[in-house]
Design a protein around this motif. Structure first.
Motif, PDB file in Angstrom:
ATOM      1  N   HIS A  40       0.861  -1.212   0.000  1.00  0.00           N
ATOM      2  CA  HIS A  40       0.000   0.000   0.000  1.00  0.00           C
ATOM      3  C   HIS A  40       0.880   1.239   0.000  1.00  0.00           C
ATOM      4  O   HIS A  40       1.461   1.599   1.026  1.00  0.00           O
ATOM      5  N   HIS A  57       1.488   5.411  -1.851  1.00  0.00           N
ATOM      6  CA  HIS A  57       1.078   6.512  -2.738  1.00  0.00           C
ATOM      7  C   HIS A  57       2.331   7.063  -3.396  1.00  0.00           C
ATOM      8  O   HIS A  57       3.125   7.750  -2.746  1.00  0.00           O
ATOM      9  N   MET A  85      -1.344   3.098  -5.081  1.00  0.00           N
ATOM     10  CA  MET A  85      -2.733   3.522  -4.895  1.00  0.00           C
ATOM     11  C   MET A  85      -3.156   4.463  -6.021  1.00  0.00           C
ATOM     12  O   MET A  85      -2.352   5.245  -6.528  1.00  0.00           O
ATOM     13  N   HIS A 120      -4.146  -0.398   6.087  1.00  0.00           N
ATOM     14  CA  HIS A 120      -3.593   0.423   7.173  1.00  0.00           C
ATOM     15  C   HIS A 120      -4.446   0.400   8.438  1.00  0.00           C
ATOM     16  O   HIS A 120      -4.935   1.431   8.888  1.00  0.00           O
ATOM     17  N   ASP A 173       1.659   2.744   3.505  1.00  0.00           N
ATOM     18  CA  ASP A 173       0.811   3.928   3.330  1.00  0.00           C
ATOM     19  C   ASP A 173       1.649   5.200   3.299  1.00  0.00           C
ATOM     20  O   ASP A 173       1.250   6.235   3.822  1.00  0.00           O
TER      21      ASP A 173
HETATM   22 ZN    ZN Z   1      -3.097   5.136   1.639  1.00  0.00          ZN
END
Ligand code: ZN
Ligand code: NCD
Length: 348
Positions: free
Chosen positions: A13, A15, A39, A175, A248
């Motif tokens: 996960h 970004h 993502m 998350h 995340d």
């Molecule tokens: Zn995220």
């Protein structure tokens, strides 16, 4: 132990953002991880395979030569306009491996998200049939629900029913941030797994809110109580394959964090694996790191384990106060502090 070699990890996960920002995020990610699940909450979001394949090419341009093993996988953004054909197209795509569900307004760039889950039932049905994992930002966006309760509320009022309706659909609760979520995943069927970030393992809401408000600890789901942090540490270090690594890492420009209404998201990608090692060492669980970081996620996604390895050594490293980020800067997690582990080699 002052040296540790493990299969090069995957980040399920992350970004990576887009355009000029990829120059920051992609080399940082490729040094740490072999595969990442990128993502799709860009503007505009990545909603179909054609858009994902173009994004994949933009990411690939920034992979450093010494990290050619790096492969970005992409999740499609589910909207109320997503069709069953969008899902069927995934079967012919090399880079798309999942779909991401946000409730509208739940987090950064969730404006295209879903208001009513039932509108997506045909899409979930297709995902179940084709065995495509559903990744969930597991928080309600209903304004009257307390921000610290939004994950637990989502589980109770939406997720339980979703699992009942689609018992074979593989789901990753992304998350996770609470003891409630840990317990839920532990007792849920095999089809349900969860990712855990380094910041939810290292911190709790006191770090964010006590003795001054610290915007660089602000993310969604928001950091919770110390008891929640401890439940997450126990889960991540337990060897239970339902829990695996997802950073995340979600960078925002310094100016967008240090303001009267700051963005949610923490940048940890420059030292993500070192942050996890630090936590595992603190609870004497270094032997459990490889499963969490390099094996359980691959098994859940039904992908082979990576062939490359990384070695970490006990060595001090100072985290910079800020890093270049497009035309601005990003303040990484633990900026200005030091960490006692460092990646030293990449072996093939
Ligand atoms: Zn995220
Ligand atoms: C993420 C972002 O900035 O894209 N923010 C965050 O606080 N985690 C979105 C998300 O995953 O919720």
């Amino acid at each position: 132990m002052d040296e540790l070699t493990i299969i090069k990890p995957d980040d399920w996960h992350v970004h990576l953002r887009d355009e000029a920002i990829l120059e920051r995020t992609v080399p940082d990610a490729a040094r740490q991880f072999s595969r990442v699940m990128a993502m799709p909450n860009l503007t505009p979001p990545i909603c179909n395979v054609a858009q994902a394949e173009r994004y994949y090419q933009r990411i690939k341009k920034w992979v450093p030569k010494e990290c050619l093993d790096f492969s970005p996988l992409i999740a499609l953004y589910l909207t109320e306009q997503t069709t069953v054909t969008n899902i069927a197209d995934i079967l012919n795509s090399v880079c798309v491996h999942a779909c991401k569900l946000y409730f509208v307004g739940a987090t950064t760039n969730a404006g295209y998200g879903v208001k009513d889950l039932t509108t997506l039932y045909p899409v979930f049905e297709a995902m179940q049939t084709y065995d495509i994992p559903l990744l969930i930002h597991g928080e309600t966006a209903e304004g009257y629900v307390d921000i610290f309760d939004r994950e637990a509320y989502f589980i109770k009022h939406y997720l339980l029913n979703l699992i009942k309706q689609f018992p074979k659909l593989r789901i990753v609760l992304e998350h996770i941030s609470t003891k409630v979520a840990v317990q839920f995943v532990q007792q849920a069927p095999k089809t349900i797994a969860a990712t855990i970030t380094p910041h939810h393992l290292l911190y709790n809401r006191n770090h964010l809110l006590a003795n001054g408000i610290r915007p660089h600890y602000y993310c969604l789901p928001i950091l919770k109580r110390k008891e929640d942090q401890h439940a997450l540490i126990k889960a991540a270090t337990s060897g239970n394959p339902k829990f695996f690594l997802g950073t995340d890492s979600a960078p925002h420009d310094q100016a967008k964090k240090e303001t009267s209404c700051g963005c949610a998201g923490i940048y940890n990608m420059n030292v993500a694996i070192e942050l996890y090692v630090t936590v595992f060492e603190q609870v004497n669980a270094l032997d459990k790191l490889q499963g969490f970081a390099s094996k359980f996620g691959a098994a859940f996604y039904q992908l082979p384990e990576n062939k490359t390895k990384i070695t970490l050594v006990k060595k001090n490293q100072q985290i910079p106060e800020r890093l270049d980020y497009g035309k601005g800067h990003v303040v990484p997690l633990m900026a200005g502090q030091s960490l006692h582990w460092k990646i030293v080699t990449l072996e093939t």
